[in-house]
Design a protein around this motif. Structure first.
Motif, PDB file in Angstrom:
ATOM      1  N   LEU A   1     -13.674  37.144 -29.373  1.00  0.00           N
ATOM      2  CA  LEU A   1     -13.576  36.337 -28.251  1.00  0.00           C
ATOM      3  C   LEU A   1     -14.556  35.106 -28.525  1.00  0.00           C
ATOM      4  N   THR A   2     -13.972  33.918 -28.658  1.00  0.00           N
ATOM      5  CA  THR A   2     -14.898  32.635 -28.985  1.00  0.00           C
ATOM      6  C   THR A   2     -14.892  31.572 -27.843  1.00  0.00           C
ATOM      7  N   ALA A   3     -16.177  31.238 -27.178  1.00  0.00           N
ATOM      8  CA  ALA A   3     -16.183  30.279 -26.116  1.00  0.00           C
ATOM      9  C   ALA A   3     -16.889  29.057 -26.397  1.00  0.00           C
ATOM     10  N   ASN A   4     -16.569  28.163 -25.999  1.00  0.00           N
ATOM     11  CA  ASN A   4     -17.624  26.704 -26.310  1.00  0.00           C
ATOM     12  C   ASN A   4     -18.051  26.648 -25.235  1.00  0.00           C
ATOM     13  N   GLY A   5     -19.669  26.412 -25.191  1.00  0.00           N
ATOM     14  CA  GLY A   5     -20.601  26.291 -23.893  1.00  0.00           C
ATOM     15  C   GLY A   5     -21.096  27.492 -23.419  1.00  0.00           C
ATOM     16  N   LEU A   6     -20.983  28.551 -24.300  1.00  0.00           N
ATOM     17  CA  LEU A   6     -21.788  29.766 -23.927  1.00  0.00           C
ATOM     18  C   LEU A   6     -22.391  30.477 -25.289  1.00  0.00           C
TER      19      LEU A   6
ATOM     20  N   GLN B   1     -25.034  18.427 -11.641  1.00  0.00           N
ATOM     21  CA  GLN B   1     -24.731  19.571 -10.762  1.00  0.00           C
ATOM     22  C   GLN B   1     -24.124  20.758 -11.702  1.00  0.00           C
ATOM     23  N   LEU B   2     -24.204  22.107 -11.794  1.00  0.00           N
ATOM     24  CA  LEU B   2     -23.620  23.048 -12.694  1.00  0.00           C
ATOM     25  C   LEU B   2     -23.700  24.244 -11.991  1.00  0.00           C
ATOM     26  N   TYR B   3     -22.881  25.261 -12.576  1.00  0.00           N
ATOM     27  CA  TYR B   3     -22.958  26.703 -11.944  1.00  0.00           C
ATOM     28  C   TYR B   3     -24.205  27.460 -12.857  1.00  0.00           C
ATOM     29  N   PRO B   4     -24.749  28.743 -12.189  1.00  0.00           N
ATOM     30  CA  PRO B   4     -25.334  29.527 -13.125  1.00  0.00           C
ATOM     31  C   PRO B   4     -24.700  30.008 -14.417  1.00  0.00           C
ATOM     32  N   GLN B   5     -25.325  29.982 -15.397  1.00  0.00           N
ATOM     33  CA  GLN B   5     -25.087  30.554 -16.761  1.00  0.00           C
ATOM     34  C   GLN B   5     -24.042  29.290 -17.544  1.00  0.00           C
ATOM     35  N   GLN B   6     -23.946  28.174 -16.866  1.00  0.00           N
ATOM     36  CA  GLN B   6     -23.072  26.954 -17.282  1.00  0.00           C
ATOM     37  C   GLN B   6     -24.333  26.129 -18.149  1.00  0.00           C
TER      38      GLN B   6
ATOM     39  N   ALA C   1     -17.150  28.212 -19.214  1.00  0.00           N
ATOM     40  CA  ALA C   1     -17.134  27.555 -20.507  1.00  0.00           C
ATOM     41  C   ALA C   1     -16.187  26.293 -20.733  1.00  0.00           C
ATOM     42  N   THR C   2     -16.011  25.572 -21.480  1.00  0.00           N
ATOM     43  CA  THR C   2     -14.969  24.416 -21.894  1.00  0.00           C
ATOM     44  C   THR C   2     -13.911  24.963 -22.289  1.00  0.00           C
ATOM     45  N   GLN C   3     -13.770  25.969 -23.390  1.00  0.00           N
ATOM     46  CA  GLN C   3     -12.888  26.601 -23.809  1.00  0.00           C
ATOM     47  C   GLN C   3     -13.108  28.033 -24.340  1.00  0.00           C
ATOM     48  N   LEU C   4     -12.015  28.580 -24.106  1.00  0.00           N
ATOM     49  CA  LEU C   4     -12.232  30.234 -24.653  1.00  0.00           C
ATOM     50  C   LEU C   4     -10.947  30.642 -25.241  1.00  0.00           C
TER      51      LEU C   4
ATOM     52  N   ASN D   1     -10.655  37.106 -18.123  1.00  0.00           N
ATOM     53  CA  ASN D   1     -10.856  35.948 -17.153  1.00  0.00           C
ATOM     54  C   ASN D   1     -12.170  35.116 -17.329  1.00  0.00           C
ATOM     55  N   TRP D   2     -11.881  33.981 -17.239  1.00  0.00           N
ATOM     56  CA  TRP D   2     -13.048  32.990 -17.358  1.00  0.00           C
ATOM     57  C   TRP D   2     -13.090  31.719 -16.451  1.00  0.00           C
ATOM     58  N   TRP D   3     -13.962  30.997 -16.458  1.00  0.00           N
ATOM     59  CA  TRP D   3     -13.956  29.755 -15.555  1.00  0.00           C
ATOM     60  C   TRP D   3     -14.119  28.396 -16.546  1.00  0.00           C
ATOM     61  N   ASP D   4     -12.993  27.648 -16.157  1.00  0.00           N
ATOM     62  CA  ASP D   4     -12.801  26.308 -17.002  1.00  0.00           C
ATOM     63  C   ASP D   4     -13.749  25.290 -16.274  1.00  0.00           C
ATOM     64  N   THR D   5     -14.775  24.953 -16.929  1.00  0.00           N
ATOM     65  CA  THR D   5     -15.793  24.017 -16.330  1.00  0.00           C
ATOM     66  C   THR D   5     -15.246  22.544 -16.476  1.00  0.00           C
ATOM     67  N   GLU D   6     -14.409  22.342 -17.273  1.00  0.00           N
ATOM     68  CA  GLU D   6     -13.877  20.902 -17.520  1.00  0.00           C
ATOM     69  C   GLU D   6     -13.079  20.604 -16.039  1.00  0.00           C
ATOM     70  N   SER D   7     -12.150  21.578 -15.869  1.00  0.00           N
ATOM     71  CA  SER D   7     -11.252  21.420 -14.696  1.00  0.00           C
ATOM     72  C   SER D   7     -11.852  22.047 -13.299  1.00  0.00           C
ATOM     73  N   ASP D   8     -12.741  22.772 -13.452  1.00  0.00           N
ATOM     74  CA  ASP D   8     -13.566  23.485 -12.363  1.00  0.00           C
ATOM     75  C   ASP D   8     -12.373  24.538 -11.665  1.00  0.00           C
ATOM     76  N   GLN D   9     -11.763  25.296 -12.607  1.00  0.00           N
ATOM     77  CA  GLN D   9     -10.967  26.102 -11.759  1.00  0.00           C
ATOM     78  C   GLN D   9     -10.700  27.607 -12.859  1.00  0.00           C
ATOM     79  N   PRO D  10     -10.397  28.721 -12.416  1.00  0.00           N
ATOM     80  CA  PRO D  10     -10.489  29.920 -13.003  1.00  0.00           C
ATOM     81  C   PRO D  10      -9.026  29.783 -14.012  1.00  0.00           C
ATOM     82  N   ARG D  11      -9.284  30.653 -15.193  1.00  0.00           N
ATOM     83  CA  ARG D  11      -8.140  30.666 -16.277  1.00  0.00           C
ATOM     84  C   ARG D  11      -8.288  31.967 -16.796  1.00  0.00           C
TER      85      ARG D  11
END
Length: 564
Positions: A292-297, A145-150, A264-267, A357-367
């Motif tokens: 701006l650098t993001a792991n998973g995008l 299970q995942l979110y759109p764009q993940q 992303a997993t890290q930004l 603002n971004w969404w941490d997919t590892e902890s499933d919370q906003p950061r």
């Protein structure tokens, strides 16, 4: 000699028999090498037509409902043996079943002939856990299970305990999803005491819509190498398919919107500057670069950074640069934005904070990531008009030098001291004489032979064109490039050029200062550049540089500092 009557009767009888004899029927048949196969095994089918085919092909589209045509080769044969001719055409096809169960190879029409039909039983594929297979394939996903764009990592593997050649893999196509092939690897693995060569291919999948996302099965194909292979026989063809997968694409978390959504997993957010920012100068631009650098995008999935607008400066953003790389954990995207910042007044300049603002997919919370606000000092630009030397004082009588009485030394009888004083006096008189008779003006040294200034004609034409169009920005840039060429890169701004020529041409220095004010749009109200006067002053300086002969001069001129 006339033909006998009996011979005529036999000839006519032969003609009648040939005309009334029924034509020979051409036969169209289908044969297969097996009638029972596995779901991941191919089938060899031969369609034979007893006759020569000079044009046309059989309609094979009827096979595509239950079968996939892997290959199709045509072969024609004609021979004569024992007084009989043998002639036929063959189509040799490799078929792969689309499902399991009892499948039909239907009849095929060709040249008004209809072939037979063949029934094939297709059994489910056997897994490696149920029987030790020599070659088998598998696939996996890193989440259900995942979110759109993940990012979703999909891996397809082929295990082979024998040598394979001409290995190939079908393309992965999924509707409503972005697919990036991120890697291919080969390694060995031992299963139940048997060593396999593993070919592993990884994909990063980014779904764009909510709902169920189906990842279809992929097919590995190749040839099993044996001692009997040759140029005409590459070996037994091997085809193995992976299993299909279905994952769930959930709706965005509560409070999140599609605008600016970055899972992303890290930004990280970093900044750099084109120069020192401890102290800036009014009107002189400095470039700020944000990364701006993001792991998973991917780079295209990264949202634009918020504008850093503020009071006391103007910003001129450049076009963003997008890129991405990949590693074993997926895609790493980058977005680079560069902005030229031009201070408009002296004093303290505050650059506001930037928050992403971004969404941490590892902890499933906003950061959030934030660059804090920055305060820098801005000094006024150099103004040649303010650096004029004060006039000399008028009406002040010269002050006579003070006279100091000297007390004579008492006479001495030291003859060596008197001799030393006499010699020193003679040497001083000789030195004064040499200085007095030396020529008052030293001859000007000639330039080294062969020295020439660079050709600045194209840049001068750009200055003329920009001045004619009264384009302050273009004219400013053209003058700086012209001065940089003549100075060997020592002069890089109008401010530096103004300081250089102020010693010899204060009017040109003031004109350059006014042009700089207008180019960066922070001049006082009602002031503007006099393009005609500025062009005339520049032309005067250029004539002095080039010399009266019209070619580049080698003698020093008023712009000599430009060539240091």
């Amino acid at each position: 000699m006339p033909i006998p009557y009996l011979a005529w009767r036999r000839l006519w009888l032969l003609v009648v028999l040939l005309l009334w004899a029924p034509p020979l029927l051409a036969e169209l048949t289908i044969t297969t090498d097996r009638t029972t196969i596995g779901a991941d095994e191919s089938l060899q089918m031969v369609l034979r037509y007893d006759g020569q085919v000079l044009s046309g092909e059989p309609e094979l589209g009827v096979l595509l409902r239950d079968w996939e045509i892997i290959s199709n080769n045509r072969n024609q044969q004609y021979s004569w043996a024992n007084g009989e001719s043998i002639s036929y055409s063959e189509w040799q096809l490799t078929l792969l079943p689309r499902s399991t169960g009892k499948l039909i190879i239907p009849s095929i029409n060709f040249k008004n002939e209809i072939s037979n039909a063949v029934e094939i039983e297709v059994l489910p594929s056997r897994t490696a856990s149920s029987v030790a297979q020599t070659i088998f394939a598998e696939s996996s996903v890193d989440r259900e299970q995942l979110y759109p764009q993940q990012q979703l990592i999909y891996t397809a593997r082929l295990y082979s305990a024998s040598r394979l050649s001409d290995l190939a893999l079908t393309e992965l196509n999924i509707d409503n999803a972005l697919i990036e092939r991120i890697g291919e690897n080969q390694y060995q693995k031992t299963i139940a005491g048997r060593t396999y060569l593993v070919v592993e291919v990884q994909y990063a999948i980014f779904p764009s819509q909510t709902g169920n996302l189906t990842i279809p099965a992929l097919r590995f194909s190749g040839y099993e190498v044996s001692g009997r292979t040759s140029f005409f026989n590459r070996g037994n063809r091997v085809i193995r398919t992976t299993e299909a997968h279905t994952v769930t694409v959930a709706a965005l978390p509560s409070g999140q919107s599609a605008a600016g959504w970055m899972p992303a997993t890290q930004l990280t957010l970093d900044e750099s500057w084109s120069g020192q920012i401890d102290s800036l100068t009014v009107g002189e631009p400095i470039t700020r670069t944000l990364t701006l650098t993001a792991n998973g995008l991917t780079g295209a999935q990264l949202a634009p950074l918020p504008a850093a607008d503020g009071d006391g400066f103007k910003s001129y953003p450049d076009q963003a640069k997008l890129s991405e790389t990949s590693n074993s954990r997926g895609v790493v995207g980058q977005r680079i934005e560069s902005t030229a910042i031009v201070p408009q007044r002296a004093g303290e300049l505050q650059l506001p904070a930037i928050t992403v603002n971004w969404w941490d997919t590892e902890s499933d919370q906003p950061r959030q990531v934030t660059l804090p606000a920055r305060v820098v000092n801005v000094v006024a630009a150099y103004n040649p008009a303010a650096s004029v030397a004060p006039p000399p004082t008028v009406g002040v009588a010269p002050v006579a030098p003070a006279v100091t009485a000297v007390t004579p030394l008492p006479p001495t009888d030291n003859r060596w001291l008197q001799l030393s004083l006499s010699i020193n006096a003679l040497l001083a008189a000789a030195l004064i004489g040499l200085l007095w008779y030396r020529p008052r003006t030293a001859p000007r040294p000639a330039d080294p032979v062969g020295h020439q200034h660079p050709d600045e004609t194209p840049l001068w034409r750009a200055i003329e064109a920009a001045a004619s169009q009264q384009d302050a920005a273009a004219l400013s840039e053209a003058i700086v490039r012209w001065a940089a060429l003549l100075s060997g890169g020592a002069i890089r701004s109008l401010n530096e050029l103004s300081r250089t020529v102020d010693r010899t041409d204060s009017a040109l220095a003031n004109q350059l200062y006014e042009l700089e004010q207008q180019a960066y749009a922070y001049q006082q109200a009602g002031t503007s550049s006099d393009y005609t006067a500025l062009r005339r002053s520049l032309r005067k300086q250029r004539s002095a540089v080039r010399g009266a002969s019209g070619s580049l001069a080698t003698k020093p001129t008023s712009l000599a500092p430009l060539y240091r």
